[in-house]
Design a protein around this motif. Structure first.
Motif, short mmCIF file in Angstrom:
data_model
loop_
_atom_site.label_atom_id
_atom_site.label_comp_id
_atom_site.label_asym_id
_atom_site.label_seq_id
_atom_site.Cartn_x
_atom_site.Cartn_y
_atom_site.Cartn_z
N PRO A 93 0.81 -1.22 0.00
CA PRO A 93 0.00 0.00 0.00
C PRO A 93 0.84 1.27 0.00
CG PRO A 93 -0.84 -1.58 1.60
CD PRO A 93 0.47 -2.10 1.13
N ILE A 94 2.01 1.23 0.65
CA ILE A 94 2.89 2.40 0.67
C ILE A 94 3.42 2.68 -0.72
CG2 ILE A 94 4.99 3.37 1.67
CD1 ILE A 94 4.59 1.45 4.05
N VAL A 95 3.91 1.62 -1.39
CA VAL A 95 4.43 1.76 -2.75
C VAL A 95 3.33 2.24 -3.70
CG1 VAL A 95 5.42 0.51 -4.71
CG2 VAL A 95 6.21 0.02 -2.39
N LEU A 96 2.15 1.64 -3.59
CA LEU A 96 1.03 2.01 -4.46
C LEU A 96 0.62 3.46 -4.23
CD1 LEU A 96 -1.07 1.15 -6.54
CD2 LEU A 96 -2.51 0.34 -4.66
N ALA A 97 0.56 3.89 -2.97
CA ALA A 97 0.18 5.27 -2.66
C ALA A 97 1.17 6.26 -3.24
CB ALA A 97 0.08 5.44 -1.15
N LEU A 99 3.22 5.78 -5.82
CA LEU A 99 3.11 5.75 -7.28
C LEU A 99 1.89 6.53 -7.75
CD1 LEU A 99 4.05 2.02 -8.04
CD2 LEU A 99 5.45 4.06 -8.40
N LEU A 100 0.76 6.35 -7.08
CA LEU A 100 -0.45 7.09 -7.45
C LEU A 100 -0.29 8.59 -7.22
CD1 LEU A 100 -3.25 4.73 -6.04
CD2 LEU A 100 -2.76 5.20 -8.44
N TYR A 101 0.39 8.94 -6.15
CA TYR A 101 0.61 10.36 -5.84
C TYR A 101 1.48 11.03 -6.89
CZ TYR A 101 1.56 14.53 -3.05
OH TYR A 101 1.66 15.83 -2.60
N GLU A 102 2.41 10.26 -7.47
CA GLU A 102 3.33 10.82 -8.46
C GLU A 102 2.72 10.87 -9.86
OE1 GLU A 102 6.35 12.15 -8.02
OE2 GLU A 102 6.09 11.91 -5.85
N VAL A 103 1.61 10.16 -10.07
CA VAL A 103 0.98 10.16 -11.39
C VAL A 103 0.33 11.51 -11.65
CG1 VAL A 103 -0.90 9.18 -12.76
CG2 VAL A 103 0.60 7.68 -11.47
N ARG A 104 0.58 12.07 -12.80
CA ARG A 104 0.02 13.39 -13.14
C ARG A 104 -1.26 13.28 -13.97
NH1 ARG A 104 2.26 14.32 -9.44
NH2 ARG A 104 4.20 15.50 -9.09
N TRP A 173 -3.80 -8.51 -3.42
CA TRP A 173 -4.73 -8.11 -4.47
C TRP A 173 -6.02 -7.52 -3.91
CZ3 TRP A 173 -9.50 -10.59 -5.95
CH2 TRP A 173 -10.06 -10.07 -7.12
N GLN A 174 -6.49 -8.07 -2.82
CA GLN A 174 -7.78 -7.66 -2.27
C GLN A 174 -7.70 -6.35 -1.48
OE1 GLN A 174 -9.49 -10.49 0.45
NE2 GLN A 174 -11.48 -9.46 0.53
N ASN A 175 -6.63 -6.12 -0.73
CA ASN A 175 -6.63 -5.02 0.24
C ASN A 175 -5.60 -3.92 0.01
OD1 ASN A 175 -8.73 -6.20 1.81
ND2 ASN A 175 -7.24 -7.59 2.74
N ALA A 176 -4.61 -4.16 -0.84
CA ALA A 176 -3.55 -3.16 -1.00
C ALA A 176 -4.09 -1.81 -1.48
CB ALA A 176 -2.49 -3.68 -1.97
N GLY A 177 -5.00 -1.84 -2.44
CA GLY A 177 -5.54 -0.59 -2.98
C GLY A 177 -6.30 0.21 -1.94
N PHE A 178 -7.13 -0.46 -1.16
CA PHE A 178 -7.91 0.24 -0.15
C PHE A 178 -7.03 0.75 0.98
CE2 PHE A 178 -10.87 0.60 3.41
CZ PHE A 178 -11.91 1.32 2.82
N SER A 179 -6.03 -0.04 1.38
CA SER A 179 -5.12 0.38 2.45
C SER A 179 -4.28 1.58 2.04
CB SER A 179 -4.21 -0.78 2.85
OG SER A 179 -4.96 -1.88 3.32
N ALA A 180 -4.08 1.75 0.74
CA ALA A 180 -3.26 2.87 0.26
C ALA A 180 -3.92 4.21 0.53
CB ALA A 180 -3.01 2.71 -1.24
N ILE A 181 -5.23 4.21 0.79
CA ILE A 181 -5.94 5.47 1.05
C ILE A 181 -5.32 6.21 2.23
CG2 ILE A 181 -8.15 6.46 1.77
CD1 ILE A 181 -9.54 4.23 0.26
N ILE A 212 11.48 13.51 0.88
CA ILE A 212 10.29 14.29 1.26
C ILE A 212 9.09 13.38 1.52
CG2 ILE A 212 8.68 16.10 0.57
CD1 ILE A 212 10.89 17.31 -1.14
N SER A 213 8.75 12.56 0.54
CA SER A 213 7.53 11.74 0.67
C SER A 213 7.64 10.72 1.81
CB SER A 213 7.25 11.01 -0.64
OG SER A 213 7.01 11.93 -1.69
N LEU A 214 8.69 9.92 1.80
CA LEU A 214 8.83 8.88 2.83
C LEU A 214 8.96 9.46 4.23
CD1 LEU A 214 11.03 6.22 0.99
CD2 LEU A 214 8.63 6.06 1.60
N PRO A 215 9.81 10.47 4.46
CA PRO A 215 9.85 11.06 5.81
C PRO A 215 8.52 11.71 6.20
CG PRO A 215 11.83 11.65 4.58
CD PRO A 215 10.88 11.03 3.60
N GLY A 216 7.81 12.26 5.20
CA GLY A 216 6.54 12.91 5.50
C GLY A 216 5.47 11.95 5.99
N ILE A 217 5.48 10.73 5.46
CA ILE A 217 4.48 9.74 5.90
C ILE A 217 5.09 8.76 6.92
CG2 ILE A 217 3.20 9.90 3.76
CD1 ILE A 217 4.46 7.26 2.88
#
Length: 303
Positions: A93-97, A99-104, A173-181, A212-217
């Motif tokens: 979920p951390i990696v997915l979050a 990646l999604l944050y960096e998508v423009r 597969w089931q929970n990574a996307g939701f946990s990324a919220i 920045i991102s990793l220390p911030g979260i």
């Protein structure tokens, strides 16, 4: 004068307190009243005598569980599933979050978010059923691909060595996307001026993520990690129970499924309660230890 002001304040918050009442009643009924059943662990429960009338057994049921030949197998399976989940599922979920944050691209970002969230809203029964269909040795798409390459079909759901892989993989597969919220929310709270300043200074995207991102979260990651570490001896009953069968007990039988089998199916309510309490106390000790370690190492803790 002060008393009058306090009374007015009390009346002003009466509506909020009234809204809180259903939640308090719910917790009291379903969380505190059932604590009465803990007595079962220290008694030889008899239907006709009831809880209070049943004879005391002391710590007999705890000793029985600790000397049970299945004890080490149950603890091993529970710990390994949780450790593998910690190693492979927790970072996803951390990696997915990130990646999604960096998508423009807004459309692509929303599409990926939606696709990754959807599996969370499927019931565990549906997930396990879908796994059974896809992995069927006769008609499953995975085995059809294996057959097309000349390989022998594999009965994945009946192989003990495949249970952990399937359990962790389906959980991702089931929970990574939701946990990324949670991590997306933490990323959105980071001051964007930091990214702008880093960009002007020539920092690459990977450097901005690292510094920045990793220390911030970081605090959010530590809190979630502490909660996960506290559950090292806990495992959701439903999925393990639905996926397991007598052929896979060697790797799939965990504490929660064992409690169900000996408690509800075997009628050994006192023994099953003792096993549950033992597991709960160990989990409480673990979360306390990890909380203290985190407080000393990073100054972030649950309490």
């Amino acid at each position: 004068m002060i008393q009058t002001h306090r009374k007015k304040a009390g009346f002003q918050h009466a509506g909020l307190l009234l809204m809180l009442l259903p939640g308090v009643v719910f917790v009291f009924i379903f969380s505190y009243i059932p604590l009465y059943g803990i007595l079962l662990a220290f008694k030889n429960y008899n239907y006709s005598m009831g809880i209070w009338g049943s004879p005391w057994a002391g710590l007999e049921h705890f000793r029985t569980f600790l000397t049970n030949p299945d004890f080490f197998r149950l603890m091993r399976n529970t710990l390994l599933l949780n450790i593998y989940s910690l190693l492979f599922y927790f970072p996803m979920p951390i990696v997915l979050a990130i990646l999604l944050y960096e998508v423009r691209g807004r459309f692509f970002k929303r599409f990926v978010q939606t696709v990754s969230y959807v599996p969370h809203f499927l019931s565990t029964v549906a997930i396990v059923t879908l796994m059974g269909v896809l992995l069927s040795p006769e008609s499953g798409i995975v085995n059809l691909i294996l057959k097309s390459t000349g390989a022998e079909p594999i009965y994945f759901m009946a192989k003990p060595e495949w249970f952990r892989t399937l359990y962790i993989g389906s959980t991702i597969w089931q929970n990574a996307g939701f946990s990324a919220i949670i991590y997306l929310a933490a990323l959105s709270s980071i001051d964007t001026e930091q990214y702008d300043a880093a960009y002007i200074d020539g920092a690459s995207r990977l450097q901005r993520i690292r510094y920045i991102s990793l220390p911030g979260i970081g605090p959010t990651i530590i809190i979630m990690l502490l909660l996960r570490l506290g559950d090292l001896l806990e495992l959701g009953f439903e999925k393990a129970f639905l996926m397991q069968n007598p052929l896979t007990y060697d790797t799939s039988d965990v504490v929660s499924t064992y409690v169900y089998r000996v408690g509800l199916m075997g009628g050994e309510f006192s023994y099953a309660t003792a096993v549950g309490i033992f597991n709960m106390v160990l989990s409480l000790i673990l979360i306390g230890i990890f909380n203290q370690i985190s407080r000393k190492a990073s100054s972030v803790s649950l309490w």
